[in-house]
Write a protein that holds these residues in place. Structure first.
Motif, PDB file in Angstrom:
ATOM      1  N   PRO A  48     -36.724 -27.231 -39.861  1.00 38.05           N
ATOM      2  CA  PRO A  48     -35.919 -26.037 -40.188  1.00 38.05           C
ATOM      3  C   PRO A  48     -35.801 -25.806 -41.692  1.00 38.05           C
TER       4      PRO A  48
ATOM      5  N   PHE B 209     -32.317 -21.845 -35.642  1.00 43.56           N
ATOM      6  CA  PHE B 209     -33.177 -22.657 -34.783  1.00 43.56           C
ATOM      7  C   PHE B 209     -32.447 -23.014 -33.486  1.00 43.56           C
TER       8      PHE B 209
ATOM      9  N   GLU C 111     -23.313 -24.689 -19.590  1.00 48.99           N
ATOM     10  CA  GLU C 111     -23.779 -25.978 -20.114  1.00 48.99           C
ATOM     11  C   GLU C 111     -23.964 -25.907 -21.634  1.00 48.99           C
TER      12      GLU C 111
ATOM     13  N   LYS D  48     -22.267 -24.014 -23.619  1.00 47.26           N
ATOM     14  CA  LYS D  48     -20.909 -24.041 -24.184  1.00 47.26           C
ATOM     15  C   LYS D  48     -20.375 -25.472 -24.267  1.00 47.26           C
ATOM     16  N   GLU D  49     -20.682 -26.278 -23.249  1.00 48.57           N
ATOM     17  CA  GLU D  49     -20.225 -27.679 -23.278  1.00 48.57           C
ATOM     18  C   GLU D  49     -20.829 -28.434 -24.460  1.00 48.57           C
ATOM     19  N   ILE D  50     -22.095 -28.145 -24.769  1.00 47.15           N
ATOM     20  CA  ILE D  50     -22.724 -28.785 -25.937  1.00 47.15           C
ATOM     21  C   ILE D  50     -21.954 -28.421 -27.205  1.00 47.15           C
ATOM     22  N   VAL D  51     -21.609 -27.139 -27.319  1.00 46.40           N
ATOM     23  CA  VAL D  51     -20.867 -26.692 -28.498  1.00 46.40           C
ATOM     24  C   VAL D  51     -19.501 -27.366 -28.570  1.00 46.40           C
TER      25      VAL D  51
ATOM     26  N   THR E 283     -19.378 -21.900 -35.585  1.00 45.21           N
ATOM     27  CA  THR E 283     -20.553 -21.110 -35.962  1.00 45.21           C
ATOM     28  C   THR E 283     -21.584 -21.117 -34.836  1.00 45.21           C
TER      29      THR E 283
ATOM     30  N   ALA F  13     -20.892 -21.436 -31.682  1.00 46.66           N
ATOM     31  CA  ALA F  13     -20.333 -20.602 -30.612  1.00 46.66           C
ATOM     32  C   ALA F  13     -20.630 -19.128 -30.877  1.00 46.66           C
ATOM     33  N   ARG F  14     -20.434 -18.701 -32.125  1.00 49.32           N
ATOM     34  CA  ARG F  14     -20.727 -17.290 -32.440  1.00 49.32           C
ATOM     35  C   ARG F  14     -22.199 -16.957 -32.217  1.00 49.32           C
TER      36      ARG F  14
ATOM     37  N   LEU G 299     -24.251 -18.451 -30.119  1.00 46.54           N
ATOM     38  CA  LEU G 299     -24.499 -18.360 -28.670  1.00 46.54           C
ATOM     39  C   LEU G 299     -23.975 -17.031 -28.128  1.00 46.54           C
ATOM     40  N   SER G 300     -22.824 -16.568 -28.596  1.00 45.89           N
ATOM     41  CA  SER G 300     -22.301 -15.266 -28.150  1.00 45.89           C
ATOM     42  C   SER G 300     -23.328 -14.157 -28.404  1.00 45.89           C
TER      43      SER G 300
ATOM     44  N   PHE H 163     -26.231 -14.608 -25.909  1.00 40.35           N
ATOM     45  CA  PHE H 163     -25.864 -14.204 -24.554  1.00 40.35           C
ATOM     46  C   PHE H 163     -25.843 -12.668 -24.473  1.00 40.35           C
TER      47      PHE H 163
ATOM     48  N   GLU I 239     -14.788 -16.036 -24.540  1.00 39.08           N
ATOM     49  CA  GLU I 239     -16.079 -16.615 -24.189  1.00 39.08           C
ATOM     50  C   GLU I 239     -16.120 -18.137 -24.359  1.00 39.08           C
ATOM     51  N   PHE I 240     -15.355 -18.669 -25.303  1.00 41.18           N
ATOM     52  CA  PHE I 240     -15.341 -20.119 -25.555  1.00 41.18           C
ATOM     53  C   PHE I 240     -13.893 -20.619 -25.487  1.00 41.18           C
TER      54      PHE I 240
ATOM     55  N   LEU J  85     -12.938 -24.091 -26.905  1.00 41.71           N
ATOM     56  CA  LEU J  85     -13.031 -24.197 -28.371  1.00 41.71           C
ATOM     57  C   LEU J  85     -11.852 -23.491 -29.031  1.00 41.71           C
TER      58      LEU J  85
ATOM     59  N   PHE K 226     -15.313 -20.667 -43.810  1.00 44.95           N
ATOM     60  CA  PHE K 226     -14.061 -21.364 -43.520  1.00 44.95           C
ATOM     61  C   PHE K 226     -13.272 -21.616 -44.810  1.00 44.95           C
TER      62      PHE K 226
ATOM     63  N   ARG L  21     -14.679 -33.613 -19.882  1.00 43.52           N
ATOM     64  CA  ARG L  21     -14.969 -32.316 -19.265  1.00 43.52           C
ATOM     65  C   ARG L  21     -16.069 -32.477 -18.216  1.00 43.52           C
TER      66      ARG L  21
ATOM     67  N   GLY M 192     -18.343 -30.323 -17.115  1.00 46.86           N
ATOM     68  CA  GLY M 192     -19.506 -29.422 -17.142  1.00 46.86           C
ATOM     69  C   GLY M 192     -20.852 -30.042 -17.475  1.00 46.86           C
ATOM     70  N   LEU M 193     -20.858 -31.268 -17.998  1.00 48.66           N
ATOM     71  CA  LEU M 193     -22.124 -31.977 -18.241  1.00 48.66           C
ATOM     72  C   LEU M 193     -22.018 -33.344 -17.566  1.00 48.66           C
TER      73      LEU M 193
ATOM     74  N   ARG N 271     -24.676 -35.624 -21.447  1.00 47.70           N
ATOM     75  CA  ARG N 271     -23.782 -35.599 -22.624  1.00 47.70           C
ATOM     76  C   ARG N 271     -24.130 -36.721 -23.589  1.00 47.70           C
TER      77      ARG N 271
ATOM     78  N   ALA O 245     -27.344 -35.906 -25.510  1.00 50.64           N
ATOM     79  CA  ALA O 245     -27.099 -34.863 -26.513  1.00 50.64           C
ATOM     80  C   ALA O 245     -26.274 -35.411 -27.675  1.00 50.64           C
TER      81      ALA O 245
END
Lengths: 125, 125, 125, 125, 125, 125
Positions: free
Chosen positions: A107, C75, C92, C94-97, C111, C113-114, C116-117, C120, D32-33, D36, D75, E51, E53-54, E59, E62
């Motif tokens: 990256p 990336f 899934e 979201k769970e990573i985030v 960041t 999360a945004r 991914l939004s 999506f 959505e999250f 978080l 932030f 949680r 979800g994973l 998890r 990751a």
């Protein structure tokens, strides 16, 4: 050497790197963040970048590698421009980017490549 | 070029950088992490480090700058040793460390300086 | 295996991840940074991403976690898209985030999360 | 204390930092999250930021230093705004930025300075 | 849910990951840094790691990728151990390390490989 | 002000932070890396750390936050010691560490906590 003399030396370093022109971002910083502008000019450029132990080409290539590896692409772009002004070829800058995949991953290298593409395009007549 | 040929080329790059010797950390990795050893040898060294567009001195100084800026001092030490083997002087490596204060701050530069001190001491007869 | 075969395998990996399409950023890089495009295709995708030891879902979730944790959101977005293509659910990802708050802190997770939004939203019909 | 109470306490922390207003980015994240948003509100703000061991001015200055040093300028901008709301002066924020050149280098400090310039301009009547 | 209940849930998560044992580093932290121990237990483990979800394997893989990519190898080692306890194979962990060369470069991956070697050796009868 | 005067001012800053003693790491660096020792003394300490716009307690707490957030724990330890010398309490340093979980994640905070534990133990009579 006084701070004023060091800042003057830094100003000369910039103009020698930047085709005789001052660095516009530095000038903008001078009013609101005077100490940071002075530190950039007197320390970063006046003290460090004026040192004779590395030739300009080598210092600029090493600086481009460092800025690319830490993801500071705006600063990489400025220093890659100085490198081109000092006679470094576009191909040598590309080799630095290829090398950066090893220490810092894809990256950082790909982002640096895109930034160099912009720089090269801006300098084309 | 096959992967085997690329790995062979990487082995030659290492020996040319390392006074004819293999790299012991790489050899240790070969048994337990064979793909990582192969990737280091065939890609990092065989593909990237064998490219002719930068001379060895310049590539090693840029690599030392990148490794120091991201805080990877163990790798910086190995590549600083290769730089010395290629005729880079201790003073040129010190200049890279001084430069690193600007992109990456004083802790990274001071840690790199201590690592170079160790390297220089280990190589003294 | 030759580099040409590895690059071909990488191209197949991309198309299998990307709904049969090539990756446009990679194609753009090919002209000006040919070695970086080849390294991405032959090494990153052809060698690493084609390895059979992890299923696509697990590799993509782990890659999304890594890209989010180091702040490489562009990336992350590409690889989150590949994850969705491979049948990973939005939940899934979201769970990573959520998990990334622990190793890398809240700014990196927010960041991500945004980003991914955005992804999506772009994929909604 | 229940999670609901912790989230309520976090909401009060935000309003006390943000001139009585909720934080719009946090509100947007809620749909959505949701976890978080809850973690930011209940843990980051409700648990950490409500602790009595540091006064608001000191915590905000230290947080601005941390966000600037790791390059999380969006932030940093939010927390620098909270600092101004708590009576920290623009000059004190500038001193934090000057200090950041030492641990984290000039690019992080210069980028933080530009972000503070934007913030100061947005708040001018 | 109260903080006490969340911390209890976190303690259960640890024991389920750690073959029924508490985590010794966390226990040591409890006396001198009680809030950090509580936050790790109630938030990181009790809220995030519990949680549903994973699945645990995904998890942990990751998380290992994220810890390796940011260079936090001591934490990677702990979570790689939890992964092995959950039935992840040594080979799957190696694949994560191979993947990390792409986002984060070779030093992070090689350091992670050495850390996994130590972990594997410590667990051999 | 001349560089010699700035270095002298930096030496005074160190002694005022360090109970009247010089900083041993800096002294060791002086022979082999004279410019880096001078830059640390004249720029980092003489120019930045002598500025009057922040009181010593606030600057040290912000510096500890920055060093902890970027993972430079050896430097964090030195500056946390200076903070204690300036009358900062152990509890205030712990609050900084708790805060760091939010911007930089749990590994950075936990590592900082362990480093503070060492420092506190070394200073106990």
């Amino acid at each position: 050497m006084t701070t004023e003399e060091r800042a003057k030396r830094g100003g000369e370093v910039i103009r020698s790197l930047n085709n005789g022109q001052p660095q516009p971002n530095l000038e903008r910083m001078r009013e609101e963040f005077p100490f940071l502008a002075e530190a950039t000019e007197a320390y970063a450029l006046g003290d460090v970048w004026s040192r004779p132990g590395l030739d300009t080409r080598t210092r600029q290539l090493a600086a481009v590698a460092a800025f690319a590896a830490i993801g500071e692409t705006a600063f990489m772009k400025i220093h890659a421009g100085y490198a081109l002004n000092a006679g470094v070829s576009e191909d040598e800058l590309k080799e630095i980017v290829y090398m950066v995949t090893v220490p810092a991953g894809f990256p950082r290298a790909i982002t640096a490549a895109r930034t160099l593409s912009e720089l090269f395009a801006e300098r084309r007549p």
